[in-house]
Design a protein around this motif. Structure first.
Motif, PDB file in Angstrom:
ATOM      1  N   ALA B 106      -7.068  -0.214  -0.929  1.00  0.00           N
ATOM      2  CA  ALA B 106      -7.035   0.520  -2.189  1.00  0.00           C
ATOM      3  C   ALA B 106      -7.092   2.019  -1.936  1.00  0.00           C
ATOM      4  N   ARG B 107      -7.190   2.424  -0.693  1.00  0.00           N
ATOM      5  CA  ARG B 107      -7.137   3.846  -0.356  1.00  0.00           C
ATOM      6  C   ARG B 107      -5.734   4.269   0.047  1.00  0.00           C
ATOM      7  N   ALA B 108      -4.903   3.281   0.404  1.00  0.00           N
ATOM      8  CA  ALA B 108      -3.557   3.595   0.871  1.00  0.00           C
ATOM      9  C   ALA B 108      -2.628   3.871  -0.311  1.00  0.00           C
ATOM     10  N   THR B 109      -1.445   4.383  -0.011  1.00  0.00           N
ATOM     11  CA  THR B 109      -0.497   4.731  -1.075  1.00  0.00           C
ATOM     12  C   THR B 109       0.150   3.487  -1.666  1.00  0.00           C
ATOM     13  N   ASN B 110       0.846   3.676  -2.764  1.00  0.00           N
ATOM     14  CA  ASN B 110       1.635   2.593  -3.340  1.00  0.00           C
ATOM     15  C   ASN B 110       2.676   2.117  -2.345  1.00  0.00           C
ATOM     16  N   GLU B 111       3.255   3.068  -1.619  1.00  0.00           N
ATOM     17  CA  GLU B 111       4.297   2.720  -0.667  1.00  0.00           C
ATOM     18  C   GLU B 111       3.728   1.819   0.429  1.00  0.00           C
ATOM     19  N   ASP B 112       2.541   2.189   0.933  1.00  0.00           N
ATOM     20  CA  ASP B 112       1.901   1.376   1.969  1.00  0.00           C
ATOM     21  C   ASP B 112       1.581  -0.017   1.431  1.00  0.00           C
ATOM     22  N   GLY B 336      -3.149   1.156  -8.030  1.00  0.00           N
ATOM     23  CA  GLY B 336      -1.855   1.025  -7.364  1.00  0.00           C
ATOM     24  C   GLY B 336      -1.772  -0.212  -6.480  1.00  0.00           C
ATOM     25  N   ALA B 337      -2.864  -0.511  -5.763  1.00  0.00           N
ATOM     26  CA  ALA B 337      -2.831  -1.674  -4.880  1.00  0.00           C
ATOM     27  C   ALA B 337      -2.588  -2.935  -5.696  1.00  0.00           C
ATOM     28  N   CYS B 338      -3.195  -3.010  -6.888  1.00  0.00           N
ATOM     29  CA  CYS B 338      -2.951  -4.160  -7.779  1.00  0.00           C
ATOM     30  C   CYS B 338      -1.520  -4.111  -8.311  1.00  0.00           C
ATOM     31  N   ASP B 339      -1.129  -2.931  -8.796  1.00  0.00           N
ATOM     32  CA  ASP B 339       0.223  -2.795  -9.366  1.00  0.00           C
ATOM     33  C   ASP B 339       1.298  -3.207  -8.361  1.00  0.00           C
ATOM     34  N   MET B 340       1.037  -2.884  -7.084  1.00  0.00           N
ATOM     35  CA  MET B 340       2.051  -3.147  -6.062  1.00  0.00           C
ATOM     36  C   MET B 340       2.058  -4.604  -5.612  1.00  0.00           C
ATOM     37  N   GLU B 469      -1.160   9.784  18.215  1.00  0.00           N
ATOM     38  CA  GLU B 469      -0.027   8.893  17.937  1.00  0.00           C
ATOM     39  C   GLU B 469      -0.186   8.144  16.622  1.00  0.00           C
ATOM     40  N   ALA B 470      -1.089   8.597  15.769  1.00  0.00           N
ATOM     41  CA  ALA B 470      -1.328   7.877  14.519  1.00  0.00           C
ATOM     42  C   ALA B 470      -0.063   7.816  13.673  1.00  0.00           C
ATOM     43  N   LYS B 471       0.083   6.721  12.928  1.00  0.00           N
ATOM     44  CA  LYS B 471       1.272   6.518  12.100  1.00  0.00           C
ATOM     45  C   LYS B 471       0.869   6.103  10.689  1.00  0.00           C
ATOM     46  N   ILE B 472       1.839   6.241   9.789  1.00  0.00           N
ATOM     47  CA  ILE B 472       1.644   5.836   8.399  1.00  0.00           C
ATOM     48  C   ILE B 472       1.709   4.304   8.297  1.00  0.00           C
TER      49      ILE B 472
END
Ligand code: SF4
Ligand code: SF4
Ligand code: SF4
Lengths: 358, 701
Positions: B106-112, B336-340, B469-472
């Motif tokens: 629930a902290r990540a983006t809608n895209e994630d 967003g996490a629910c919406d997605m 080297e962190a990534k999305i």
């Protein structure tokens, strides 16, 4: 002063000239309409000036960094870190913020980090032409025109309210640094008439401020210790200790230092393992409960009411006049906008005034 | 040292304040408030102001780590991903896709989040996808789905300023949603009447016109009591009931037994105060109702939400400006996490995973067969793991070992899984237990969108590069899909492409684009052909299910009540200065300093009875575990009730909390259980329960 005063048609000529010697810092508006002091601004960008554009963040951070490393320890030796600075010009600082910088200059007189930055900054002040939304600089003698000896250069528009026959801009070099900065610019000298006009504009503008007399009334009550305890308590319930007021207030100067150790979590085997510590300082806020807590756990300001009272005492007490020759508040009004608890300067002073005079 | 100024959204709570990030040298050095932001208008709370610390490079994960012989070693992305892909494929082929799953954040983006559920459904072919909403607001989604047809906040945040009466129940907004809390205080100052229903004397309760300090766990009795008072006085909104609701007579008959005396007795609230509250709420032109986890985190969570909904419907306080049923959601993007669709039972925009047509739609759109059996919740996954049926789990940015109820069981289930992959910013307690830890990019290191509690989709922008080297998250899943042999399924070039794909497959989001979000400072869904500028207020003319349903619900005691062995009520709370498991906020020396010495709040009278000094050490235990901490004497709580914040891994409240669940939603009863208390000798400091401190981390390593 007359000796070092000039006339200017187009402010851009001055800006472009200064840009040759200084990195430009001016107020810009971004795509969302936010206005802020922008470092390394392109001198060709048209900056924003004066009363209509007081950014919510003052230029304080250019002198007293919000977060900076003081020294490093690599396991064996301490190394002081001096700030890396380039000469900067803050172009178009309003009177309230200039008064605040003059105040901070006194507070940070012995602070090498502040002074290193301060020496490399040229302050170009601008006279405000009309009151801004929450500002009450006139009430606390911080504006609306730039106070003497608070800027290196002052620019003042003489064509406010229509054109006059005299000139577009008056440029006053207040310091030697200011005088040097415009060397080589072909400028006509200003005359007494231009100063008379500037003063007339100032008088006119002063009369345009709303009635903020409650502020000076409340200052009196504060200094008479006449504000009842229950009022502080009522107001302080609303303080969420967000630190917004102290962060945005251009005269707030509290900081804390802390140490961070650069190391990987214990259960990670890494090729790049080296233990270093760095001591940083960051802006702090006297509205945090922990701010005054001593190692023993004793806290002279454990109650929110004590903290809120002390904050306003610091802004308006006569006690600090000897040291700073003025109040700590310069009337910028930023705390009013940012306080989520609705106890910014106008709200507080109004309530004090109401409570005490009824 | 060029300064980079980027506007973004605060990563902490569901209010979604605008935040300006100031970066130099690829480091966020400070933040500033945004005057033009429609919600925060130049304000931030302490968490928001301290954002820079939470994402500082210090202590961040920078390389993929794999546990070899109990110690983490840095490995390449290639090694890590191919190991994960191989294992997942093996589990799927041996035990079926039911044996693997994803917990998104629930902290990540809608895209994630969109990418996470797509990865689960299209790549792993499983509906085992979930996130933490279960332990915050799953009863809201379930309850309001039944009564209205949609579980989101019905109105907008600034409706607070348009209400005559503000009714806050089981929520502590000045601490948890500070900017909304501030707006409520401001509204009260400008004349609105404020009613607070809470067992604790919260800050809002102190400024309220009326504080109903009910006994913990008696929400339904109180709400039914209010309904009964309203019916007895004929204060209900007849027109609204006739036109927009069904089930009125059953409800009216049902609540008749909730007489004033009876309700006063159950709730401990004076009858006259109940009548006052009923009158104020029902008779106002516009009453804004807000609630929080003090409603949802009970075994009766869903019924609590239904009772809240009944009250608003009966009074017609919904569908207009300044009214509404407004759940205040915890994490910045839990909406967003629910919406997605990061829930086992729904695809993005709440399209049912059980619906054959929906599955066909996504099969077609994604060009691959999707999961076709019911999915497991996060709790279900841990249960299955213990039975040996669940083998591999990816967890994004969640720290269930600290935040989930009954930590020991969660930890055990992680231990028996064959593969636990944790994608995180820093080495959390959960990450310590993982087989592989992947370094993730923080919100300041990526573009994307968050959806706040008022359904406003807002753009976040990249201010700095990820460390090392962190990534999305969505990039990690894209790479992993490639390793799994299906690169074409998730081949996006940027976050905008992910977002666009999502809008093409949903109705509520079909009118939203990044350009539109930028232009409008965010847009509130539904935003589509019918609502091109988004929707400030839902249900103006009709509910998604047609008529609003009035459903009778009954007061039931909480799962545990104090007895002679465990004589105290115990509840959990949040602290203004901290957030979630504290992994971000505790990095700020200023916020950390604000943590009280004692983490167990106790009424002065109880302290006196037990002969406890302020900050003395105590051992608190429930039927499930024991935690040592110090007491903080406070009149916030009433006698007999102890309260503890849940952010602190050295004193995790979830060692104590009850995991008895709300039947429909598996929401654990985090808000209440029974405990006993043993004082420690006066100079003995409490022992830390941090996993690594008690050796559990090592043991599992
Ligand atoms: S106290 Fe408020 S009005 Fe005064 S200088 Fe500080 S921020 Fe400005
Ligand atoms: S801005 Fe207001 S709420 Fe925030 S610390 Fe200052 S007085 Fe307190
Ligand atoms: S209220 Fe929420 S979104 Fe706003 S600054 Fe605070 S934590 Fe961030």
């Amino acid at each position: 002063m007359l000796n070092h005063s000039y006339l200017l048609k187009d402010l851009d000529i001055l800006k472009q000239h200064l840009a040759k010697f200084y990195s430009m810092v001016q107020i810009e508006k971004d795509a969302n309409g936010e206005e802020r002091w922008t470092d390394q601004s392109d001198p060709d960008t048209v900056g924003l000036f004066g009363h209509k554009h007081l950014p919510s963040t003052s230029p304080k951070g250019f002198l007293f960094a919000e977060k900076e490393a003081l020294y490093k320890f690599d396991g064996e030796t301490f190394e002081s870190i001096t700030p890396q600075v380039v000469p900067k010009v803050l172009f178009g600082v309003q009177a309230c913020d200039l008064t605040a910088i003059a105040y901070q200059d006194k507070f940070f007189k012995q602070d090498p980090y502040y002074q290193k930055r301060r020496e490399n900054i040229l302050l170009v002040g601008i006279d405000c032409e009309s009151p801004c939304t929450n500002g009450f600089c006139a009430e606390v003698k911080a504006g609306p025109h730039v106070n003497d000896n608070t800027a290196d250069l002052v620019v003042s528009r003489l064509t406010v309210n229509g054109s006059n026959q005299l000139a577009e801009w008056l440029v006053i070099a207040e310091t030697e640094k200011g005088q040097n900065s415009i060397k080589g610019l072909p400028l006509d000298k200003a005359h007494k008439a231009h100063f008379i006009l500037r003063n007339r504009l100032l008088d006119k503008m002063r009369s345009e401020f709303a009635d903020y007399s409650y502020i000076n009334n409340a200052i009196e009550y504060l200094n008479d210790n006449a504000v009842p305890q229950h009022l502080w308590e009522e107001m302080s319930v609303r303080c969420l200790s967000c630190s917004g007021c102290t962060n945005l207030c251009p005269t707030c100067s509290c900081y804390s230092t802390y140490e961070i150790a650069e190391k990987q979590p214990d259960n990670v085997i890494s090729e790049t393992k080296a233990v270093k510590t760095e001591t940083l300082r960051v802006w702090d806020s006297c509205l945090f409960e922990g701010f005054q807590r001593e190692a023993s756990g004793h806290n002279p300001a454990q109650q929110a009411a004590q903290r809120v009272e002390r904050f306003w005492f610091h802004k308006f007490s006569d006690e600090y006049l000897t040291e700073f020759q003025r109040y700590g508040c310069v009337g910028c009004g930023r705390c009013e906008q940012t306080c989520p608890g609705t106890i910014g300067v106008h709200s507080v002073m109004k309530r004090i005034n109401q409570e005490c005079c009824s | 040292m060029v300064q980079n100024l980027v506007n973004s959204i605060c990563p902490f709570c569901g209010v979604g304040c605008g935040i300006g990030l100031v970066a130099t040298d690829n480091n966020i050095i400070s933040v500033h408030p945004l005057n033009k932001h429609p919600i925060s208008q130049g304000k931030l709370c302490a968490k928001g102001w301290n954002t820079a610390f939470g994402i500082s490079r210090h202590g961040r994960l920078t390389h993929p780590l794999m546990k070899i012989d109990g110690k983490f070693r840095e490995v390449s992305w290639q090694q890590a991903l191919s190991h994960i892909a191989k294992s997942l494929k093996k589990f799927i082929s041996e035990s079926g896709p039911q044996s693997v799953g994803v917990i998104s954040s629930a902290r990540a983006t809608n895209e994630d989040n969109y990418a996470a559920q797509k990865f689960a459904r299209a790549v792993l072919k499983t509906n085992n996808i979930d996130h933490c909403a279960r332990i915050c607001h799953s009863p809201s989604v379930a309850g309001l789905k039944k009564t209205l047809g949609s579980g989101a906040m019905t109105n907008s945040i600034d409706d607070v300023g348009k209400a005559d009466v503000i009714f806050v129940i089981g929520a502590d907004p000045t601490e948890n949603h500070a900017i909304i809390g501030g707006q409520i205080m401001q509204a009260k100052l400008s004349g609105a009447t404020l009613i607070v229903v809470d067992p604790r004397q919260t800050r809002l309760a102190k400024v309220a016109d009326l504080h109903l300090q009910l006994n913990i766990g008696t929400n339904i009795a109180l709400l039914n009591g209010l309904l009964n008072i309203i019916f007895n006085h004929n204060w209900q909104n007849e027109d609204f009931i006739n036109q927009r609701c069904e089930g009125f007579s059953e409800l009216k008959a049902h609540v008749a037994e909730y007489t004033l005396d009876k309700v006063a007795k159950i709730t401990g609230v004076k009858g006259e105060d109940l009548v006052k509250a009923a009158k104020l709420y029902s008779q106002a032109n516009a009453s804004f109702l807000a609630y929080g986890m003090g409603i949802t985190q009970f075994v009766s969570g869903t019924n609590n939400v239904i009772a809240v909904s009944n009250l608003a419907l009966i009074c017609g306080q919904i569908g207009r400006e300044g009214t509404g049923i407004n759940p205040l959601r915890g994490q910045n993007n839990v909406q967003g996490a629910c919406d997605m669709g990061c829930l086992p039972n729904v695809y993005p925009d709440y399209q049912s995973a059980m619906d054959q047509k929906v599955r066909e739609k996504f099969t077609q759109a994604w060009g691959t067969e999707v999961a076709n059996f019911p999915g497991l919740t996060s709790l279900g996954m841990s249960h299955q793991a213990k039975d040996g049926h669940f083998k591999g789990l990816l967890i994004f940015g969640e720290d269930p070992v600290v935040t989930d109820p009954d930590r020991n069981k969660v930890a055990e289930s992680f231990k028996v899984m064959d593969l636990l992959v944790v994608i995180e910013l820093s080495m959390t307690e959960t990450a310590k237990m993982a087989d592989i830890v992947l370094p993730a990019a923080s919100f300041a290191e990526k573009q994307g969108t968050f959806t706040n509690c008022e359904r406003r989709v807002q753009l976040i922008n990249k201010a700095v590069n990820p460390p090392g080297e962190a990534k999305i998250d969505w990039q990690i899943l894209k790479e992993l899909a490639k390793e799994m042999g299906v690169p074409e399924l998730m081949d996006w070039k940027d976050s905008e492409e992910v977002f666009h794909e999502m809008t093409q497959l949903t109705h509520s989001f079909s009118g939203i684009s990044y350009a539109g979000l930028q232009q409008n400072n965010g847009l509130q869904w539904p935003c589509n052909e019918e609502h091109p500028n988004g929707s400030r207020c839902l249900h103006a003319k009709t509910f998604p299910i047609g008529k609003g349903k009035l459903i009778p619900v009954d007061h039931a005691p909480t799962d545990e009540v104090p007895d002679s062995e465990y004589p105290f009520w115990f509840t959990t709370q949040r602290l203004h200065f901290h957030y979630g498991c504290g992994s971000m906020t505790r990095k700020s020396p200023l916020l950390e300093r604000e943590t009280p010495d004692g983490l167990l709040f106790m009424h002065p009278q109880d302290a006196l009875d037990l002969g406890l000094k302020n900050h003395q050490g105590v051992a608190v235990s429930s039927r499930r575990g024991c935690v040592e901490t110090r007491v903080e004497i406070s009149d916030q709580v009433s006698p007999g009730l102890l309260s503890m914040p849940y952010h602190f891994k050295e004193a995790p409240s979830n060692l104590l909390t009850n995991n008895a669940m709300d039947p429909g939603t598996e929401m654990p009863e985090l808000k209440v259980c029974a405990v006993k208390l043993v004082p420690l000798p006066e100079n003995q400091p409490p022992r830390s329960s941090e996993l690594s401190d008690v050796g559990i981390g090592e043991q599992y390593a």
